[in-house]
Design a protein around this motif. Sequence first.
Motif, mmCIF file in Angstrom:
data_model
loop_
_atom_site.group_PDB
_atom_site.id
_atom_site.type_symbol
_atom_site.label_atom_id
_atom_site.label_comp_id
_atom_site.label_asym_id
_atom_site.label_seq_id
_atom_site.Cartn_x
_atom_site.Cartn_y
_atom_site.Cartn_z
ATOM 1 N N LEU A 26 -0.740 18.888 10.623
ATOM 2 C CA LEU A 26 -0.468 18.457 11.740
ATOM 3 C C LEU A 26 -1.368 19.050 12.614
ATOM 4 N N HIS A 27 -2.286 18.138 13.440
ATOM 5 C CA HIS A 27 -3.130 18.423 14.338
ATOM 6 C C HIS A 27 -2.524 18.156 15.762
ATOM 7 N N ALA A 28 -2.487 19.257 16.666
ATOM 8 C CA ALA A 28 -1.967 19.088 18.171
ATOM 9 C C ALA A 28 -3.258 19.088 18.961
ATOM 10 N N PHE A 29 -2.932 18.051 20.045
ATOM 11 C CA PHE A 29 -3.835 17.856 20.967
ATOM 12 C C PHE A 29 -3.045 18.115 22.538
ATOM 13 N N ILE A 30 -3.655 18.928 23.583
ATOM 14 C CA ILE A 30 -3.174 19.119 24.802
ATOM 15 C C ILE A 30 -3.723 18.119 25.788
ATOM 16 N N ALA A 35 -0.467 11.862 31.054
ATOM 17 C CA ALA A 35 -1.173 11.027 30.035
ATOM 18 C C ALA A 35 -0.406 10.810 28.658
ATOM 19 N N GLU A 36 0.820 10.691 28.913
ATOM 20 C CA GLU A 36 1.560 10.225 27.804
ATOM 21 C C GLU A 36 1.329 9.193 27.030
ATOM 22 N N ALA A 37 0.642 8.220 27.681
ATOM 23 C CA ALA A 37 0.127 7.140 27.015
ATOM 24 C C ALA A 37 -1.151 7.055 25.970
ATOM 25 N N THR A 38 -1.768 8.527 26.208
ATOM 26 C CA THR A 38 -3.203 8.756 25.634
ATOM 27 C C THR A 38 -2.970 8.656 24.132
ATOM 28 N N THR A 39 -3.398 8.268 23.243
ATOM 29 C CA THR A 39 -3.341 8.345 21.847
ATOM 30 C C THR A 39 -4.629 9.343 21.284
ATOM 31 N N PRO A 40 -4.366 10.388 20.800
ATOM 32 C CA PRO A 40 -5.201 11.387 20.261
ATOM 33 C C PRO A 40 -6.295 10.722 19.098
ATOM 34 N N ALA A 98 1.557 20.144 30.947
ATOM 35 C CA ALA A 98 1.096 19.545 30.010
ATOM 36 C C ALA A 98 1.872 18.724 29.038
ATOM 37 N N VAL A 99 1.327 18.049 28.100
ATOM 38 C CA VAL A 99 1.947 17.215 27.215
ATOM 39 C C VAL A 99 1.160 17.509 25.622
ATOM 40 N N VAL A 100 2.078 17.544 24.732
ATOM 41 C CA VAL A 100 1.434 17.640 23.381
ATOM 42 C C VAL A 100 1.454 16.442 22.686
ATOM 43 N N LYS A 101 0.251 16.124 22.044
ATOM 44 C CA LYS A 101 0.185 14.976 21.060
ATOM 45 C C LYS A 101 -0.153 15.435 19.577
ATOM 46 N N VAL A 102 0.504 15.033 18.631
ATOM 47 C CA VAL A 102 -0.057 15.295 17.368
ATOM 48 C C VAL A 102 -0.461 14.171 16.414
ATOM 49 N N ALA A 104 -0.863 13.678 12.367
ATOM 50 C CA ALA A 104 -0.334 13.906 11.083
ATOM 51 C C ALA A 104 -1.190 13.285 10.060
ATOM 52 N N VAL A 105 -1.944 14.373 9.220
ATOM 53 C CA VAL A 105 -2.867 13.550 8.164
ATOM 54 C C VAL A 105 -1.899 13.983 6.790
ATOM 55 N N ASP A 106 -1.625 12.889 5.877
ATOM 56 C CA ASP A 106 -0.837 13.110 4.748
ATOM 57 C C ASP A 106 -1.649 13.107 3.603
ATOM 58 N N GLU A 107 -1.406 13.674 2.517
ATOM 59 C CA GLU A 107 -2.129 13.650 1.188
ATOM 60 C C GLU A 107 -3.240 12.768 0.657
ATOM 61 N N GLU A 108 -2.922 11.539 1.360
ATOM 62 C CA GLU A 108 -3.915 10.478 1.160
ATOM 63 C C GLU A 108 -4.878 10.307 2.105
ATOM 64 N N GLU A 109 -4.832 11.313 2.908
ATOM 65 C CA GLU A 109 -5.841 11.348 4.130
ATOM 66 C C GLU A 109 -5.499 10.151 5.064
ATOM 67 N N GLU A 110 -4.273 9.659 5.253
ATOM 68 C CA GLU A 110 -3.872 8.925 6.122
ATOM 69 C C GLU A 110 -3.543 9.392 7.475
ATOM 70 N N TYR A 111 -4.082 9.021 8.564
ATOM 71 C CA TYR A 111 -4.006 9.485 9.921
ATOM 72 C C TYR A 111 -3.154 8.715 10.633
ATOM 73 N N MET A 112 -2.134 9.618 11.286
ATOM 74 C CA MET A 112 -1.011 8.816 11.826
ATOM 75 C C MET A 112 -0.497 9.656 13.004
ATOM 76 N N ALA A 113 -0.192 8.970 14.317
ATOM 77 C CA ALA A 113 0.246 9.667 15.334
ATOM 78 C C ALA A 113 1.702 10.054 15.087
ATOM 79 N N VAL A 114 2.143 11.155 15.356
ATOM 80 C CA VAL A 114 3.532 11.790 14.981
ATOM 81 C C VAL A 114 4.183 11.322 16.314
#
Length: 134
Positions: A26-30, A35-40, A98-102, A104-114
């Motif tokens: 899980l990778h967190a971005f501040i 900026a709630e509509a911002t996608t990391p 602030a808002v936090v956006k995350v 997630a990277v799974d075992e197959e290296e698929e990136y997804m916005a939590v």
Amino acid sequence: QAMTERPVYAVFEDVDINALPCSYTLHAFIYPTGAEATTPPLGPTIASIMDDPNYAGLGGVFAGKADVCTNCQNSDPFDVRIDVSARLKALGLSAADAVVKVVAVDEEEEYMAVGNPTTRAQGWRAVLRAVERL
């Protein structure tokens, strides 16, 4: 961070590893409030997302082994915490601003916005929480 400052964490509450199909990083971005509509960034590599100026840290969840792991089967849901204090300070923000956006990277290296309901990590959300006492 001074010892008198209370740390702030991005918190995933009540993670049930028995309900997850695999492990995740899980990778967190501040971002500033508003900026709630911002996608990391969703890749293309771990290094590229960690270079983002809003990158705040990472956490992990070992899961997807409930059928063969006795410890997993007997575990209770738990919280995953990512300390985001340093990034908040670097951006000149407080947890209230602030808002936090995350990502997630799974075992197959698929990136997804939590929090995106179409992902396998659906239902996860992170909240910013300051530690109550030192």
